[in-house]
Scaffold this motif. Sequence first.
Motif, PDB file in Angstrom:
ATOM      1  N   GLY A  60       0.824  -1.212   0.000  1.00 19.94           N
ATOM      2  CA  GLY A  60       0.000   0.000   0.000  1.00 19.94           C
ATOM      3  C   GLY A  60       0.854   1.256   0.000  1.00 19.94           C
ATOM      4  N   ALA A  61       1.975   1.216   0.729  1.00 21.83           N
ATOM      5  CA  ALA A  61       2.890   2.360   0.753  1.00 21.83           C
ATOM      6  C   ALA A  61       3.509   2.576  -0.623  1.00 21.83           C
ATOM      7  CB  ALA A  61       3.973   2.141   1.807  1.00 21.83           C
ATOM      8  N   LEU A  62       3.907   1.490  -1.286  1.00 24.43           N
ATOM      9  CA  LEU A  62       4.472   1.616  -2.637  1.00 24.43           C
ATOM     10  C   LEU A  62       3.432   2.143  -3.615  1.00 24.43           C
ATOM     11  CD1 LEU A  62       6.747  -1.536  -3.000  1.00 24.43           C
ATOM     12  CD2 LEU A  62       7.350   0.776  -2.291  1.00 24.43           C
ATOM     13  N   GLY A  69       4.150  10.026  -7.803  1.00 24.21           N
ATOM     14  CA  GLY A  69       5.225  10.185  -8.776  1.00 24.21           C
ATOM     15  C   GLY A  69       6.612   9.791  -8.314  1.00 24.21           C
ATOM     16  N   GLU A  70       6.718   9.027  -7.248  1.00 21.71           N
ATOM     17  CA  GLU A  70       8.023   8.619  -6.721  1.00 21.71           C
ATOM     18  C   GLU A  70       8.428   7.247  -7.266  1.00 21.71           C
ATOM     19  OE1 GLU A  70      10.216  10.279  -5.016  1.00 21.71           O
ATOM     20  OE2 GLU A  70       8.983  12.061  -4.682  1.00 21.71           O
ATOM     21  N   SER A  71       8.494   7.138  -8.584  1.00 20.23           N
ATOM     22  CA  SER A  71       8.774   5.851  -9.235  1.00 20.23           C
ATOM     23  C   SER A  71      10.127   5.281  -8.852  1.00 20.23           C
ATOM     24  CB  SER A  71       8.700   6.007 -10.754  1.00 20.23           C
ATOM     25  OG  SER A  71       7.430   6.465 -11.127  1.00 20.23           O
ATOM     26  N   LYS A  72      11.139   6.108  -8.827  1.00 16.36           N
ATOM     27  CA  LYS A  72      12.497   5.625  -8.487  1.00 16.36           C
ATOM     28  C   LYS A  72      12.528   5.062  -7.062  1.00 16.36           C
ATOM     29  CE  LYS A  72      14.739   7.322 -12.164  1.00 16.36           C
ATOM     30  NZ  LYS A  72      15.326   6.527 -13.183  1.00 16.36           N
ATOM     31  N   LEU A  73      11.843   5.729  -6.147  1.00 16.16           N
ATOM     32  CA  LEU A  73      11.783   5.266  -4.764  1.00 16.16           C
ATOM     33  C   LEU A  73      11.033   3.937  -4.665  1.00 16.16           C
ATOM     34  CD1 LEU A  73      12.692   6.036  -1.934  1.00 16.16           C
ATOM     35  CD2 LEU A  73      10.595   7.377  -1.685  1.00 16.16           C
ATOM     36  N   VAL A  74       9.953   3.802  -5.446  1.00 13.83           N
ATOM     37  CA  VAL A  74       9.210   2.544  -5.482  1.00 13.83           C
ATOM     38  C   VAL A  74      10.127   1.412  -5.935  1.00 13.83           C
ATOM     39  CG1 VAL A  74       7.350   1.287  -6.658  1.00 13.83           C
ATOM     40  CG2 VAL A  74       6.951   3.609  -5.836  1.00 13.83           C
ATOM     41  N   GLN A  85      12.708 -12.072   3.863  1.00  6.16           N
ATOM     42  CA  GLN A  85      11.781 -13.186   4.047  1.00  6.16           C
ATOM     43  C   GLN A  85      10.365 -12.702   4.378  1.00  6.16           C
ATOM     44  OE1 GLN A  85      12.801 -16.172   3.360  1.00  6.16           O
ATOM     45  NE2 GLN A  85      11.005 -17.318   3.960  1.00  6.16           N
ATOM     46  N   ASN A  86      10.260 -11.608   5.136  1.00  3.53           N
ATOM     47  CA  ASN A  86       8.949 -11.095   5.552  1.00  3.53           C
ATOM     48  C   ASN A  86       8.104 -10.598   4.385  1.00  3.53           C
ATOM     49  OD1 ASN A  86       9.724 -11.597   8.170  1.00  3.53           O
ATOM     50  ND2 ASN A  86      10.310  -9.498   8.596  1.00  3.53           N
ATOM     51  N   ALA A  87       8.719 -10.349   3.245  1.00  2.02           N
ATOM     52  CA  ALA A  87       7.996  -9.814   2.095  1.00  2.02           C
ATOM     53  C   ALA A  87       7.358 -10.900   1.228  1.00  2.02           C
ATOM     54  CB  ALA A  87       8.935  -8.962   1.236  1.00  2.02           C
ATOM     55  N   LYS A  88       7.664 -12.142   1.479  1.00  3.00           N
ATOM     56  CA  LYS A  88       7.180 -13.233   0.623  1.00  3.00           C
ATOM     57  C   LYS A  88       5.664 -13.217   0.384  1.00  3.00           C
ATOM     58  CE  LYS A  88      10.892 -16.308   0.298  1.00  3.00           C
ATOM     59  NZ  LYS A  88      11.685 -15.626  -0.674  1.00  3.00           N
ATOM     60  N   PRO A  89       4.825 -13.012   1.418  1.00  3.02           N
ATOM     61  CA  PRO A  89       3.376 -13.025   1.164  1.00  3.02           C
ATOM     62  C   PRO A  89       2.899 -11.868   0.265  1.00  3.02           C
ATOM     63  CG  PRO A  89       3.829 -13.199   3.525  1.00  3.02           C
ATOM     64  CD  PRO A  89       5.119 -12.898   2.840  1.00  3.02           C
ATOM     65  N   TYR A  90       3.745 -10.875   0.076  1.00  2.27           N
ATOM     66  CA  TYR A  90       3.338  -9.668  -0.650  1.00  2.27           C
ATOM     67  C   TYR A  90       4.079  -9.511  -1.976  1.00  2.27           C
ATOM     68  CZ  TYR A  90       2.227  -9.196   4.236  1.00  2.27           C
ATOM     69  OH  TYR A  90       1.795  -9.455   5.506  1.00  2.27           O
ATOM     70  N   THR A  91       4.743 -10.580  -2.406  1.00  8.66           N
ATOM     71  CA  THR A  91       5.593 -10.516  -3.594  1.00  8.66           C
ATOM     72  C   THR A  91       4.840 -10.048  -4.832  1.00  8.66           C
ATOM     73  OG1 THR A  91       7.009 -12.246  -2.697  1.00  8.66           O
ATOM     74  CG2 THR A  91       7.158 -11.849  -5.055  1.00  8.66           C
ATOM     75  N   ASP A  92       3.668 -10.592  -5.093  1.00  7.37           N
ATOM     76  CA  ASP A  92       2.920 -10.203  -6.300  1.00  7.37           C
ATOM     77  C   ASP A  92       2.630  -8.702  -6.315  1.00  7.37           C
ATOM     78  OD1 ASP A  92       2.935 -12.856  -7.000  1.00  7.37           O
ATOM     79  OD2 ASP A  92       0.759 -13.038  -7.198  1.00  7.37           O
ATOM     80  N   ASP A  93       2.170  -8.169  -5.187  1.00  4.10           N
ATOM     81  CA  ASP A  93       1.848  -6.746  -5.120  1.00  4.10           C
ATOM     82  C   ASP A  93       3.103  -5.874  -5.217  1.00  4.10           C
ATOM     83  OD1 ASP A  93      -0.978  -6.929  -4.927  1.00  4.10           O
ATOM     84  OD2 ASP A  93      -0.796  -7.470  -2.819  1.00  4.10           O
ATOM     85  N   LEU A  94       4.202  -6.334  -4.624  1.00  7.74           N
ATOM     86  CA  LEU A  94       5.451  -5.581  -4.713  1.00  7.74           C
ATOM     87  C   LEU A  94       5.950  -5.536  -6.155  1.00  7.74           C
ATOM     88  CD1 LEU A  94       7.270  -6.912  -1.506  1.00  7.74           C
ATOM     89  CD2 LEU A  94       6.146  -4.692  -1.804  1.00  7.74           C
ATOM     90  N   ILE A  95       5.907  -6.678  -6.818  1.00  4.68           N
ATOM     91  CA  ILE A  95       6.363  -6.735  -8.213  1.00  4.68           C
ATOM     92  C   ILE A  95       5.449  -5.906  -9.109  1.00  4.68           C
ATOM     93  CG2 ILE A  95       6.608  -8.287 -10.202  1.00  4.68           C
ATOM     94  CD1 ILE A  95       7.826 -10.326  -8.278  1.00  4.68           C
ATOM     95  N   CYS A 127       9.666  -7.778 -17.928  1.00  5.15           N
ATOM     96  CA  CYS A 127      10.463  -8.819 -17.275  1.00  5.15           C
ATOM     97  C   CYS A 127       9.973  -9.066 -15.848  1.00  5.15           C
ATOM     98  CB  CYS A 127      11.928  -8.401 -17.292  1.00  5.15           C
ATOM     99  SG  CYS A 127      13.040  -9.629 -16.614  1.00  5.15           S
ATOM    100  N   LEU A 128       9.678  -7.979 -15.139  1.00  3.92           N
ATOM    101  CA  LEU A 128       9.146  -8.120 -13.776  1.00  3.92           C
ATOM    102  C   LEU A 128       7.832  -8.897 -13.786  1.00  3.92           C
ATOM    103  CD1 LEU A 128       9.841  -4.549 -12.369  1.00  3.92           C
ATOM    104  CD2 LEU A 128      10.647  -6.694 -11.354  1.00  3.92           C
ATOM    105  N   LEU A 129       6.947  -8.532 -14.700  1.00  2.00           N
ATOM    106  CA  LEU A 129       5.644  -9.193 -14.747  1.00  2.00           C
ATOM    107  C   LEU A 129       5.766 -10.664 -15.131  1.00  2.00           C
ATOM    108  CD1 LEU A 129       3.543  -6.369 -16.392  1.00  2.00           C
ATOM    109  CD2 LEU A 129       3.499  -7.104 -14.013  1.00  2.00           C
ATOM    110  N   ARG A 130       6.685 -10.956 -16.024  1.00  3.49           N
ATOM    111  CA  ARG A 130       6.867 -12.348 -16.447  1.00  3.49           C
ATOM    112  C   ARG A 130       7.530 -13.194 -15.369  1.00  3.49           C
ATOM    113  NH1 ARG A 130       8.555 -11.541 -22.760  1.00  3.49           N
ATOM    114  NH2 ARG A 130       6.428 -11.199 -23.490  1.00  3.49           N
TER     115      ARG A 130
END
Length: 173
Positions: A60-62, A69-74, A85-95, A127-130
């Motif tokens: 949600g923060a990303l 407009g903070e694409s580079k920070l994202v 390791q803590n990010a694993k459940p949120y991988t799809d949304d992060l990507i 590439c990220l999406l694939r």
Amino acid sequence: MGLKNAEIDEGYTTDVVAARQDLLMDVRDKLLFEPEYAGNLREKIPPKSSLQIPWSWLPGALCLLQEVGESKLVLEIGQTSLQHQNAKPYTDDLILSMALAECAVAKIGFEKKKVSQGFEALARAQCLLRSKPSLTKMTLLSQAWNTTLRMLVMVSRLKNLLKSLHLLAPWNY
């Protein structure tokens, strides 16, 4: 005090929508009622504390950073967080956030007539999406990709047409 609801991009999980709203409310409350988080702009006093958020709020923060407009920070935060390791459940949304940030970088490249940089950013987004099969099935992203490619083909054809007209009638320039 209610916060304005804004539509976020299709493809995020419902958890991101809730986390985005929770994050907005938490930041609003901290800035209003806890001065150590807000600082004072008039007196040029920086905040004394940084905001800590739970991992479940990171997508949600990303999303919010992308909206402003903070694409580079994202991209930086997303890349770093995917290694935890803590990010694993949120991988799809992060990507997804990172891919959308790359699309924003591409748009800026195209607007500045830096077409090769725009294409490079689009290739990184693709590439990220694939990298996640669940994200390749999203209709909105494939439609956006196809629309972008069609627009680029039209621009390329117009440029070629202008070049050929210039060759036929150089005195007009």
